[in-house]
Design an enzyme around this catalytic site. Structure first.
Site, mmCIF file in Angstrom:
data_model
loop_
_atom_site.group_PDB
_atom_site.id
_atom_site.type_symbol
_atom_site.label_atom_id
_atom_site.label_comp_id
_atom_site.label_asym_id
_atom_site.label_seq_id
_atom_site.Cartn_x
_atom_site.Cartn_y
_atom_site.Cartn_z
ATOM 1 N N PRO A 203 2.951 16.673 20.786
ATOM 2 C CA PRO A 203 4.274 16.081 20.332
ATOM 3 C C PRO A 203 4.150 15.335 19.075
ATOM 4 O O PRO A 203 5.423 14.696 18.669
ATOM 5 C CB PRO A 203 4.308 14.917 21.462
ATOM 6 C CG PRO A 203 2.866 14.691 21.840
ATOM 7 C CD PRO A 203 2.089 15.898 21.619
ATOM 8 N N TYR B 141 10.124 18.721 9.584
ATOM 9 C CA TYR B 141 10.353 17.604 10.405
ATOM 10 C C TYR B 141 11.952 17.685 10.776
ATOM 11 O O TYR B 141 12.153 17.491 12.158
ATOM 12 C CB TYR B 141 10.054 16.000 10.171
ATOM 13 C CG TYR B 141 10.095 15.162 11.055
ATOM 14 C CD1 TYR B 141 8.922 14.807 11.935
ATOM 15 C CD2 TYR B 141 11.192 13.879 11.247
ATOM 16 C CE1 TYR B 141 8.946 13.820 12.781
ATOM 17 C CE2 TYR B 141 11.016 13.281 12.355
ATOM 18 C CZ TYR B 141 10.143 13.126 13.030
ATOM 19 O OH TYR B 141 10.109 12.279 13.757
ATOM 20 N N TYR C 269 4.684 6.669 12.148
ATOM 21 C CA TYR C 269 3.375 7.328 12.369
ATOM 22 C C TYR C 269 2.264 6.814 11.828
ATOM 23 O O TYR C 269 2.241 6.858 10.520
ATOM 24 C CB TYR C 269 3.626 8.833 11.855
ATOM 25 C CG TYR C 269 4.775 9.442 12.771
ATOM 26 C CD1 TYR C 269 6.016 9.533 12.576
ATOM 27 C CD2 TYR C 269 4.257 10.511 13.689
ATOM 28 C CE1 TYR C 269 6.891 10.293 13.357
ATOM 29 C CE2 TYR C 269 5.202 11.243 14.371
ATOM 30 C CZ TYR C 269 6.462 11.073 14.279
ATOM 31 O OH TYR C 269 7.358 11.807 14.891
ATOM 32 N N HIS D 285 18.540 8.718 12.126
ATOM 33 C CA HIS D 285 17.385 8.176 11.246
ATOM 34 C C HIS D 285 17.210 9.215 10.199
ATOM 35 O O HIS D 285 17.088 10.448 10.314
ATOM 36 C CB HIS D 285 16.182 8.146 12.029
ATOM 37 C CG HIS D 285 16.032 7.203 13.156
ATOM 38 N ND1 HIS D 285 14.605 6.640 13.367
ATOM 39 C CD2 HIS D 285 16.798 6.499 13.829
ATOM 40 C CE1 HIS D 285 15.001 5.795 14.299
ATOM 41 N NE2 HIS D 285 16.157 5.574 14.625
ATOM 42 N N LYS E 218 8.515 18.419 18.294
ATOM 43 C CA LYS E 218 9.160 19.851 18.037
ATOM 44 C C LYS E 218 9.567 20.527 19.477
ATOM 45 O O LYS E 218 10.259 21.296 19.701
ATOM 46 C CB LYS E 218 8.179 20.779 17.420
ATOM 47 C CG LYS E 218 8.332 20.235 15.799
ATOM 48 C CD LYS E 218 9.525 20.959 15.292
ATOM 49 C CE LYS E 218 9.765 20.404 13.973
ATOM 50 N NZ LYS E 218 10.701 19.305 13.873
HETATM 51 P P1 FAD Z 1 10.880 21.520 31.026
HETATM 52 O O1 FAD Z 1 11.470 20.313 30.395
HETATM 53 O O2 FAD Z 1 9.261 21.347 31.404
HETATM 54 O O3 FAD Z 1 11.776 22.083 32.066
HETATM 55 C C1 FAD Z 1 11.333 23.039 33.224
HETATM 56 C C2 FAD Z 1 12.137 22.831 34.485
HETATM 57 O O4 FAD Z 1 11.646 23.703 35.354
HETATM 58 C C3 FAD Z 1 11.638 21.629 35.304
HETATM 59 O O5 FAD Z 1 12.860 20.819 35.501
HETATM 60 C C4 FAD Z 1 10.899 21.869 36.248
HETATM 61 O O6 FAD Z 1 11.017 21.107 37.446
HETATM 62 C C5 FAD Z 1 11.363 23.217 36.625
HETATM 63 N N1 FAD Z 1 10.395 24.270 37.233
HETATM 64 C C6 FAD Z 1 9.067 24.284 37.207
HETATM 65 N N2 FAD Z 1 8.544 25.351 37.970
HETATM 66 C C7 FAD Z 1 9.860 25.589 38.516
HETATM 67 C C8 FAD Z 1 10.028 26.897 39.521
HETATM 68 N N3 FAD Z 1 8.944 27.489 40.163
HETATM 69 N N4 FAD Z 1 11.231 26.897 40.173
HETATM 70 C C9 FAD Z 1 12.303 26.330 39.811
HETATM 71 N N5 FAD Z 1 12.182 25.294 38.756
HETATM 72 C C10 FAD Z 1 11.008 25.016 38.474
HETATM 73 N N6 FAD Z 1 7.866 16.581 23.273
HETATM 74 C C11 FAD Z 1 8.309 15.672 22.418
HETATM 75 O O7 FAD Z 1 8.556 16.251 21.282
HETATM 76 N N7 FAD Z 1 7.828 14.525 22.255
HETATM 77 C C12 FAD Z 1 7.008 13.881 23.535
HETATM 78 O O8 FAD Z 1 7.067 12.687 23.608
HETATM 79 C C13 FAD Z 1 6.995 14.677 24.805
HETATM 80 N N8 FAD Z 1 6.359 14.154 25.699
HETATM 81 C C14 FAD Z 1 6.457 15.116 26.972
HETATM 82 C C15 FAD Z 1 5.704 14.425 28.045
HETATM 83 C C16 FAD Z 1 5.310 15.461 29.113
HETATM 84 C C17 FAD Z 1 4.778 14.896 30.300
HETATM 85 C C18 FAD Z 1 5.497 16.742 29.167
HETATM 86 C C19 FAD Z 1 5.302 17.813 30.105
HETATM 87 C C20 FAD Z 1 6.440 17.353 27.638
HETATM 88 C C21 FAD Z 1 6.463 16.402 26.737
HETATM 89 N N9 FAD Z 1 7.226 16.855 25.768
HETATM 90 C C22 FAD Z 1 7.632 15.958 24.469
HETATM 91 C C23 FAD Z 1 7.790 18.148 25.450
HETATM 92 C C24 FAD Z 1 9.220 18.415 25.873
HETATM 93 O O9 FAD Z 1 9.547 17.261 26.618
HETATM 94 C C25 FAD Z 1 9.311 19.850 26.210
HETATM 95 O O10 FAD Z 1 9.011 20.667 25.040
HETATM 96 C C26 FAD Z 1 10.612 20.141 26.662
HETATM 97 O O11 FAD Z 1 10.976 19.732 28.105
HETATM 98 C C27 FAD Z 1 10.895 21.783 27.127
HETATM 99 O O12 FAD Z 1 11.976 21.942 27.809
HETATM 100 P P2 FAD Z 1 11.903 23.056 28.799
HETATM 101 O O13 FAD Z 1 13.322 22.985 29.131
HETATM 102 O O14 FAD Z 1 11.389 24.234 28.275
HETATM 103 O O15 FAD Z 1 10.825 22.871 29.963
HETATM 104 C C1 PHB Z 2 9.602 9.623 21.268
HETATM 105 O O1 PHB Z 2 10.635 8.887 20.713
HETATM 106 O O2 PHB Z 2 9.491 9.873 22.263
HETATM 107 C C2 PHB Z 2 8.813 10.555 20.126
HETATM 108 C C3 PHB Z 2 9.203 10.422 18.858
HETATM 109 C C4 PHB Z 2 8.466 11.295 17.939
HETATM 110 C C5 PHB Z 2 7.541 11.922 18.369
HETATM 111 C C6 PHB Z 2 7.136 12.219 19.655
HETATM 112 C C7 PHB Z 2 8.073 11.607 20.543
HETATM 113 O O3 PHB Z 2 6.588 12.750 17.408
#
Ligand code: FAD
Ligand code: PHB
Length: 391
Positions: free
Chosen positions: A293, A385, A201, A72, A297
């Site tokens: 979100p 962005y 948005y 995009h 980021k």
């Molecule tokens: P995570 O993806 O949380 O990965 C952490 C991993 O560690 C998980 O698989 C978990 O199971 C594992 N874990 C936890 N505790 C333990 C333990 N004690 N021992 C072993 N493993 C463990 N961002 C956006 O930009 N747009 C969105 O729409 C959006 N939606 C989201 C919805 C939800 C419900 C959440 C929670 C986050 C969302 N985010 C979104 C944020 C984005 O998904 C996260 O920033 C991203 O997943 C970060 O990655 P990470 O690897 O740091 O953490």
């Molecule tokens: C998504 O497609 O899940 C999405 C897109 C833009 C955002 C957050 C989530 O700012």
């Protein structure tokens, strides 16, 4: 068991770190508390910055993303019944974003790791980190009921916001910064063709709405809701009524509707812990920071952290030089705070905060009109962005 880097968590941060280390010839073991099917099915983010896309390609896991993701070059800000395009590519010298779901990135990273013989232990329990402030840290856990111990040189805490790594840092040695918002997002997946070529948005007096996509057949939509709402307070018809109202334009644009097959509510918060390291424990991704979100980021910041961490670890194993490891937290936090600000700013500009605050609504409208009317303001939004340069 012994490895060089013990990685806790197989989210984007942990899996990408493992991949980058593998490319640098550094040995790592990944421990994940959930099962492979579960991590590959959890619906989360969808927007990858240009730099994240480049990184996935450079480390050889971008093939499916380039085929199935959607590039995009702009987004739309919609308010007052009208859309206003922000020309991301035109304002940033050709940079763009890729819409490709987080769980697809996870699938690609897991497949690549297992194919190259790398280790991921799924379904581990009772993870605890020991001696992280010494040169011989270890990770204790249970696997299939048996107690295990992984000895390592370094531990990467990539276990998300609710993980065990951050609380391992003694509370007197860490400082936490947090802000919560009085709203959440209701996210849905819908079987329908796209309603728009680019993300929308939308600011509206009834609350924020966002039109995103997953594929030509599946769309991702969000609307601002009360974070305490239960999903059964949001039957399909109520969702469509709200989305139609918040996205309505004066030129007859129509939202494409279809079967809703997934619904979820997420709370919104901003959070940062400082420092992001303690002894030989390094925190990365959501373990260290959370953004609302609206700026898309979260996943991209996780990728940026592990990029810095992987190259500092690689430098250590190449030359024994610990200077870059010592600078990890300071280096990562510079980008983290920029993204925290951008995410807070987008969130503040686009959401309804209180029912009775007409002054704030006028300020938001003034800000939106400035952003779409001034090239300088639009460029500021666009460069944040698509993602600021790495260094
Ligand atoms: P995570 O993806 O949380 O990965 C952490 C991993 O560690 C998980 O698989 C978990 O199971 C594992 N874990 C936890 N505790 C333990 C333990 N004690 N021992 C072993 N493993 C463990 N961002 C956006 O930009 N747009 C969105 O729409 C959006 N939606 C989201 C919805 C939800 C419900 C959440 C929670 C986050 C969302 N985010 C979104 C944020 C984005 O998904 C996260 O920033 C991203 O997943 C970060 O990655 P990470 O690897 O740091 O953490
Ligand atoms: C998504 O497609 O899940 C999405 C897109 C833009 C955002 C957050 C989530 O700012």
């Amino acid at each position: 068991m012994r490895t060089q880097v013990g990685i806790v968590g197989a989210g984007p941060a942990g899996l990408l770190l493992a991949r980058l280390l593998e490319r640098a010839g550094v040995d790592a073991v990944v421990l994940e508390s959930r099962g492979r099917e579960e991590i590959e099915a959890t619906i989360r983010a969808g927007v990858l910055e240009q730099g994240t896309v480049d990184m996935l390609n450079e480390c050889g896991v971008g093939t499916r993303m380039m085929r199935e993701g959607a590039l995009h070059r702009g987004i739309e800000l919609r308010f007052g019944g009208q859309g206003h395009r922000i020309d991301l590519a035109g304002l940033t010298g050709g940079r763009a974003i890729m819409v490709y779901a987080q769980h697809e990135v996870i699938k690609d990273l897991v497949a690549a790791r297992l194919e190259s013989g790398g280790k991921i232990h799924f379904g581990v329990e009772g993870v605890s980190l020991q001696d992280v402030d010494t040169r011989t840290p270890s990770i204790h856990f249970r696997k299939d009921g048996a107690g295990e111990r992984l000895e390592c040189d370094f531990v990467a805490g990539c276990d998300g916001f609710h993980g065990v790594s951050r609380p391992t840092v003694p509370s007197r040695l860490r400082r936490e910064f947090a802000r919560s918002y009085p709203f959440g997002w209701l996210g849905i997946l819908v079987e329908a063709p796209p309603s728009s070529d680019e993300l929308i948005y939308a600011w509206h007096e009834r609350g924020f709405a966002l039109v995103s996509t997953r594929s030509p057949q599946i769309q991702r939509l969000y609307l601002q809701c009360d974070p305490q709402d239960a999903l059964d307070e949001w039957p399909d018809e109520r969702i469509w009524t709200e989305l139609r109202a918040r996205l309505a334009t004066t030129d007859g644009w129509k939202l494409k509707e279809g079967r809703i097959f997934q619904k979820g509510i997420v709370a919104m918060r901003s959070f940062v812990v400082e420092p992001m390291q303690h002894g030989r424990l390094f925190l990365a991704g959501d373990a260290a920071h959370i953004v609302p979100p609206t700026g898309a980021k979260g996943l991209n910041l996780a990728a940026a952290d592990v990029r810095v961490l992987a190259s500092a670890l690689a430098a250590f194993y190449r030359s024994g030089d610990e200077a870059r490891l010592a600078a990890y937290s300071a280096t990562a936090l510079r980008r983290v705070w920029r993204a925290e600000h951008f995410s807070w700013w987008m969130t503040s500009m686009l959401h309804r905060f209180h029912d009775d605050d007409a002054f704030s609504l006028r300020l938001q409208r003034a800000q939106l009109e400035y952003v779409v009317g001034s090239k300088a303001a639009a460029t500021s939004l666009a460069e944040n962005y698509v993602g600021l340069p790495w260094d």
